[in-house]
Design an enzyme around this catalytic site. Sequence first.
Site, short mmCIF file in Angstrom:
data_model
loop_
_atom_site.label_atom_id
_atom_site.label_comp_id
_atom_site.label_asym_id
_atom_site.label_seq_id
_atom_site.Cartn_x
_atom_site.Cartn_y
_atom_site.Cartn_z
N CYS A 74 31.69 16.90 46.25
CA CYS A 74 31.21 18.23 46.64
C CYS A 74 32.32 19.15 46.86
O CYS A 74 33.55 18.87 46.97
CB CYS A 74 30.51 18.23 47.97
SG CYS A 74 29.00 17.06 48.04
N ASP A 75 32.34 20.39 46.51
CA ASP A 75 32.97 21.58 46.91
C ASP A 75 32.43 22.71 47.43
O ASP A 75 31.22 23.23 46.95
CB ASP A 75 33.90 21.91 45.74
CG ASP A 75 35.15 22.76 46.25
OD1 ASP A 75 36.05 22.11 46.64
OD2 ASP A 75 34.95 23.91 46.12
#
Length: 201
Positions: A74-75
């Site tokens: 994720c970011d």
Amino acid sequence: MRLILASRSPSRAALLHAGGCEPELIPADVDEDAIRSSLDDAAPADVVAALAVAKARAVRARLSGDAPATVIGCDSMLLLDGELQGKPHTAERVVERWRAQAGKAADLLTGHCVIGPDGREIVETAGTRVFFADAREDEIAAYATSGEPLECAGAFTLEALGGWFIDRIEGDPSSVIGLSLPLVRRALNSFGFPVSAFWAR
């Protein structure tokens, strides 16, 4: 079922723990600045998705082949006034950010890459509208010196001290914290797994 979170974020890990999972935490080692600079003309949602893909793939490449695993990368970044905002890293930058975003609305974008045991990838970005309080200068200063927002996308948290300064959100609250549980559930389902297969027993 082996579930790996390609992140060192305590907030993402806490979301999965609260959702009944006990993920293995293997932080990704990627050059985020280099990835971003290579995506100058990309849409904001595509930038966070590309970073999530890089993280998930980097961790999956390090796994041994002895046990199949699902990897989540994720970011998160805040899209404020058309510009992506990452982690502020310093109290001074937190104050600057909050002076710019207090009383405004912005979009918290969280890119996801979920790689199944067979190597299939689900890549998607979740967006949630965040309405910031018109915080006072002394409140902004106190929040900045608390240290909490230094490593948080958009210089805030929803689930801790920063929650005092968020008037409301429109969208998925878990994606604001750093990982969309509904999105990950759909990804797991697409691989043929019920989410309950990943609950600790």
